[in-house]
Structures are given as C-alpha cells and as structure tokens.
Design a protein around this motif. Sequence first.
Motif, PDB file in Angstrom:
ATOM      1  N   PRO A 164       0.684  -1.199   0.070  1.00 44.22           N
ATOM      2  CA  PRO A 164       0.100   0.090   0.087  1.00 44.22           C
ATOM      3  C   PRO A 164       0.847   1.123   0.033  1.00 44.22           C
ATOM      4  O   PRO A 164       0.516   2.322  -0.700  1.00 44.22           O
ATOM      5  CB  PRO A 164      -0.702  -0.231   1.341  1.00 44.22           C
ATOM      6  CG  PRO A 164      -0.803  -1.545   1.770  1.00 44.22           C
ATOM      7  CD  PRO A 164       0.465  -2.131   1.125  1.00 44.22           C
ATOM      8  N   ALA A 165       1.793   1.274   1.051  1.00 41.32           N
ATOM      9  CA  ALA A 165       2.872   2.229   0.976  1.00 41.32           C
ATOM     10  C   ALA A 165       3.321   2.769  -0.407  1.00 41.32           C
ATOM     11  O   ALA A 165       3.644   3.862  -0.956  1.00 41.32           O
ATOM     12  CB  ALA A 165       3.681   2.225   1.955  1.00 41.32           C
ATOM     13  N   LEU A 166       3.829   1.648  -1.112  1.00 43.24           N
ATOM     14  CA  LEU A 166       4.455   1.690  -2.452  1.00 43.24           C
ATOM     15  C   LEU A 166       3.679   2.273  -3.392  1.00 43.24           C
ATOM     16  O   LEU A 166       3.910   3.182  -4.182  1.00 43.24           O
ATOM     17  CB  LEU A 166       5.170   0.292  -2.713  1.00 43.24           C
ATOM     18  CG  LEU A 166       5.973   0.314  -4.052  1.00 43.24           C
ATOM     19  CD1 LEU A 166       7.247   1.151  -3.844  1.00 43.24           C
ATOM     20  CD2 LEU A 166       6.225  -1.111  -4.317  1.00 43.24           C
ATOM     21  N   GLY A 167       2.523   1.505  -3.317  1.00 40.76           N
ATOM     22  CA  GLY A 167       1.349   1.973  -4.245  1.00 40.76           C
ATOM     23  C   GLY A 167       1.153   3.714  -4.282  1.00 40.76           C
ATOM     24  O   GLY A 167       0.902   4.140  -5.066  1.00 40.76           O
ATOM     25  N   GLY A 168       1.008   3.972  -3.010  1.00 45.28           N
ATOM     26  CA  GLY A 168       0.612   5.364  -2.876  1.00 45.28           C
ATOM     27  C   GLY A 168       1.437   6.336  -3.223  1.00 45.28           C
ATOM     28  O   GLY A 168       1.431   7.365  -3.897  1.00 45.28           O
ATOM     29  N   TYR A 169       3.001   5.957  -2.888  1.00 43.15           N
ATOM     30  CA  TYR A 169       3.907   6.939  -3.495  1.00 43.15           C
ATOM     31  C   TYR A 169       4.180   6.763  -4.574  1.00 43.15           C
ATOM     32  O   TYR A 169       4.613   7.995  -5.222  1.00 43.15           O
ATOM     33  CB  TYR A 169       5.361   6.545  -2.281  1.00 43.15           C
ATOM     34  CG  TYR A 169       5.162   6.773  -0.957  1.00 43.15           C
ATOM     35  CD1 TYR A 169       4.570   8.030  -0.460  1.00 43.15           C
ATOM     36  CD2 TYR A 169       5.340   5.705   0.005  1.00 43.15           C
ATOM     37  CE1 TYR A 169       4.400   8.396   0.776  1.00 43.15           C
ATOM     38  CE2 TYR A 169       5.242   5.966   1.208  1.00 43.15           C
ATOM     39  CZ  TYR A 169       4.603   7.231   1.937  1.00 43.15           C
ATOM     40  OH  TYR A 169       4.586   7.597   3.167  1.00 43.15           O
ATOM     41  N   GLY A 258      -4.438  12.743   2.131  1.00 46.62           N
ATOM     42  CA  GLY A 258      -4.237  12.684   0.711  1.00 46.62           C
ATOM     43  C   GLY A 258      -3.830  11.121   0.429  1.00 46.62           C
ATOM     44  O   GLY A 258      -3.755  10.326   1.352  1.00 46.62           O
ATOM     45  N   ALA A 259      -3.176  11.013  -0.804  1.00 49.21           N
ATOM     46  CA  ALA A 259      -2.994   9.711  -1.339  1.00 49.21           C
ATOM     47  C   ALA A 259      -1.491   9.073  -0.489  1.00 49.21           C
ATOM     48  O   ALA A 259      -1.808   7.897  -0.272  1.00 49.21           O
ATOM     49  CB  ALA A 259      -2.425   9.728  -2.914  1.00 49.21           C
ATOM     50  N   SER A 260      -0.749   9.851  -0.263  1.00 46.27           N
ATOM     51  CA  SER A 260       0.384   9.156   0.430  1.00 46.27           C
ATOM     52  C   SER A 260      -0.056   8.914   1.948  1.00 46.27           C
ATOM     53  O   SER A 260       0.447   8.048   2.338  1.00 46.27           O
ATOM     54  CB  SER A 260       1.612  10.417   0.690  1.00 46.27           C
ATOM     55  OG  SER A 260       1.021  11.810   1.173  1.00 46.27           O
ATOM     56  N   GLY A 261      -0.873   9.712   2.606  1.00 45.58           N
ATOM     57  CA  GLY A 261      -1.410   9.334   3.769  1.00 45.58           C
ATOM     58  C   GLY A 261      -2.265   8.095   3.738  1.00 45.58           C
ATOM     59  O   GLY A 261      -2.269   7.242   4.765  1.00 45.58           O
ATOM     60  N   LEU A 262      -2.920   7.821   2.613  1.00 43.54           N
ATOM     61  CA  LEU A 262      -3.620   6.565   2.389  1.00 43.54           C
ATOM     62  C   LEU A 262      -2.889   5.637   2.372  1.00 43.54           C
ATOM     63  O   LEU A 262      -3.075   4.381   2.877  1.00 43.54           O
ATOM     64  CB  LEU A 262      -4.394   7.057   1.203  1.00 43.54           C
ATOM     65  CG  LEU A 262      -5.108   5.621   0.779  1.00 43.54           C
ATOM     66  CD1 LEU A 262      -6.345   5.103   1.865  1.00 43.54           C
ATOM     67  CD2 LEU A 262      -6.043   5.706  -0.679  1.00 43.54           C
ATOM     68  N   GLY A 263      -1.724   5.436   1.809  1.00 48.94           N
ATOM     69  CA  GLY A 263      -0.647   4.401   1.843  1.00 48.94           C
ATOM     70  C   GLY A 263      -0.282   4.202   3.274  1.00 48.94           C
ATOM     71  O   GLY A 263      -0.161   2.985   3.681  1.00 48.94           O
ATOM     72  N   ASP A 264      -0.031   5.139   4.092  1.00 49.76           N
ATOM     73  CA  ASP A 264       0.515   4.983   5.576  1.00 49.76           C
ATOM     74  C   ASP A 264      -0.881   4.409   6.290  1.00 49.76           C
ATOM     75  O   ASP A 264      -0.845   3.415   7.049  1.00 49.76           O
ATOM     76  CB  ASP A 264       0.827   6.274   6.154  1.00 49.76           C
ATOM     77  CG  ASP A 264       1.923   6.968   5.499  1.00 49.76           C
ATOM     78  OD1 ASP A 264       2.944   6.129   4.857  1.00 49.76           O
ATOM     79  OD2 ASP A 264       2.026   8.286   5.596  1.00 49.76           O
TER      80      ASP A 264
END
Length: 425
Positions: A164-169, A258-264
């Motif tokens: 998930p983190a990789l996908g978001g970033y 945002g998207a990066s926070g979604l990955g977290d």
Amino acid sequence: MEQPSHPFAYRDFRFYWAARLMSTIAQLSMVIVIGWEAYDIARRTMPVHEAALQLGWIGVAQFLPLALLTLITGWTADRVDRRWVARGSTLLETGCAATLALMAWHGTTTLPALFAVAALLGVARAFAGPAIQAISPNLVPPAVLPTAIALSSIAWQGGSIVGPALGGYLYAAAAWVPFAVSTVLFTGCFLCLMMLRPLPRRAIGGSSNPWAQMIDGLHYVRRNRLVLGAISLDLFAVLLGGATAMLPVYAKDVLHVGASGLGDLRAAPAAGSALTALFFAFRPLKHNVGVKMLAAVGLFGAATVGFGLSRWMPLSLGCLAILGAADMVSVYVRQSLIQIWTPDEMRGRVGAVSSLFISGSNELGEAESGFLAALVGPVTAVVAGGIGAVLVAFAWSRWFPELRRARSFDPPKSFEDVPLEEKAA
C-alpha cells in the motif's frame, strides 16, 4: 537423520515464500490505487456518500467471481497440479497489472475499466487461493507447519506494509508507475513458482462424480465444527468490522492526508500483523489457542471502534496497528487449525471454502461498509462495524464451544478422530 526444524531450511518453501511476498506487494499496491482512482474519479461528479458507494461496488466486483467459482476452484486444486493453478493465476494478474499500466499511461482509465479489472483479479484470486493454501503443507513436515504458517503470514503482512505504501507513493509520482512495478513483481512471482518441484498428491476419495467431489468440500466444513467455527468467525467479524474499505474516505475527507497518507493508513494494520507474525515465528502459540483467537477478535472490534472515532492521524495509525496485530492472531490460529485438521486430499476444496469466507469478509465487508456509509456516513459505519465484531466474538464463544476447547495445534492421530457434527449427535 533428523529433519530440519526451520521452514527456510527447505528449498521449495524458500521459493514459495518469495513468490508470496512479491505477489502480495503487487496485489496490494494495485488494490490501493484501484480504490483511490475509483473514489477520485467518482468524486469529480458525485458527493461523498455516492462516491463511497463506488468502493462498495469495487468490493462486489472482486467477490462475485470467487462466490461463483468456489466449488470449481477447490476441486481444481485437488485434481490438477497445484503449482500450475497458482502459475496460471499469476499470469492473469500480470496481464491485469500491465493493462492498468497502459491505461494510466494513456490517461484512459475509467470506472467501468476499474470494475472489469477488479473482477478479473477476483477470478485470479479464486483459483490461486485454494491452490497456494494447499501447497504449503506439502513443503515442510507437519511439526514445522505452524512456524511455516507464521513465516508465510510474515510474507503476506510484510507485503501488506510495503504494497500500500509503495502504491500510494508511486501513484503520487505518476499514475502508471505502481501498475508497472506490479507487473514486474508478478513476473518474479511466476518465476519463483516455476522453481517448485513436483508435489506429492493423493487421489480424491469417495464418489468419482466431479460435482459430488466438489460438494464434499462443503460437507466436510459443515460437519467439522472446529473448522466451521474458525472460518465463520473470521467471516462475520471482518465482514462487520472491515474499516479498511473506508480508508480512502478517511484519507481524503476525514483526516485530510491525501494519497500518501492513504498508503500509511493501509500499511498500519499490516505493520501490526507483521510484528505479531514475526513473534510467532520465534515463539509459536502452544496453549489455549482457541480462547486466544476469540479474544483477538474482540480486540479487533475494539480497535476498529477507536479508529472510527479518531480524528488524529497518529491515533488512527495506532488503532489500525492494534487492529492488524489482533487480526494476525486470529489468522495464525485459524490457518493452523484448518491446515492441520484437514486431510491433504481435501485441502484444496476446504481451502476454497475458506477463501470464499475470507473474501466474503474482505470484499463483502468492503461492499457492506460502502453501502452503509452511503446511508449513515463513513464514521458511523466504521464504529457500528467494530461493535458488531466484538459481539460476534462473544456469540461464537457460545455457539462453537469447540473453539474454546482447542488447547493446541496437535494434529489428530487419525482423521477419524476429527470432531464431526454427526458423531457428536
């Protein structure tokens, strides 16, 4: 000669573990972006509640193939070389990832396209799940299996952290990049699966009619109270307490990260799960495993309530990590009991039923959360689901006393000793 006591001492298990890790990273990197894109595209023309509903339909699109194909996929895993079933499923996932990468590159991604790819991924998972579950007990001796399950869970949860983190970033860098990386990872998974040597296989007993053989898996699960209780507990607890479907909503409109926070946010449950699985790899559970599973489900529900009420990102991450750790305890106990208390010639069909229940708890949980959020709002939906998961833990402790009485993972001396409903009667 004494057999090695650690799963990584076995060559095929090492390739299996690497394949599982790469596949998980690729799958969840795609899933997080598919959910984000579906919600983001919908929000351009819809209010929050209607856009959240699209997340529910994404869950339905992934679940329907599994529901329709369960009997066929389980029978296939018991009749066809399980390695090739897993390899074929991986190739389908590779094609899905490459298709999404091309659409993102050309800027042609649409909601119908996302639904179609989600459905194809559901088909791939429907065939892969029973085959992969049935492969692992054949790679190590029975005494090493609980540790192997813990290590396999580390691969899954480690991938759940990274994916998930990789996908978001990567999505923040360019929309096509996460899908391109997933394509490469699925290819690596396929190559590892190609390295697996032939597995021992046993003929399916009972009727020679394929349809009757398919139904036998359902009959076995229904009659084995221990297996049925463990599988259904996960179904209803996660079905009600599935907060992860609402993470795009929380990231965009509640926590505003945002998207990066979604990955977290997606990585936090996996971090808790991975740490718990790592602990079990060195200190396997040995006593009162059923009671601990029931307690973990209750904690899972309580952490879900805490996340639903939180408006502070660190607290939200902490609740999700606790949620993931509790879920890992449940997964570890459930998978160990199912794998050890199911004969090998039945593992594909029982694994298919288990996969249906797991997917029901995940994809249908996403659908339930999306539909309920559209009616009462995302926060109320998450909190109500967490309370429901706590109530399920209490109910199952009474309805399935076999779970409370499960003291250890010791296998039955004979599968004639398995506690079946008819014998109890």
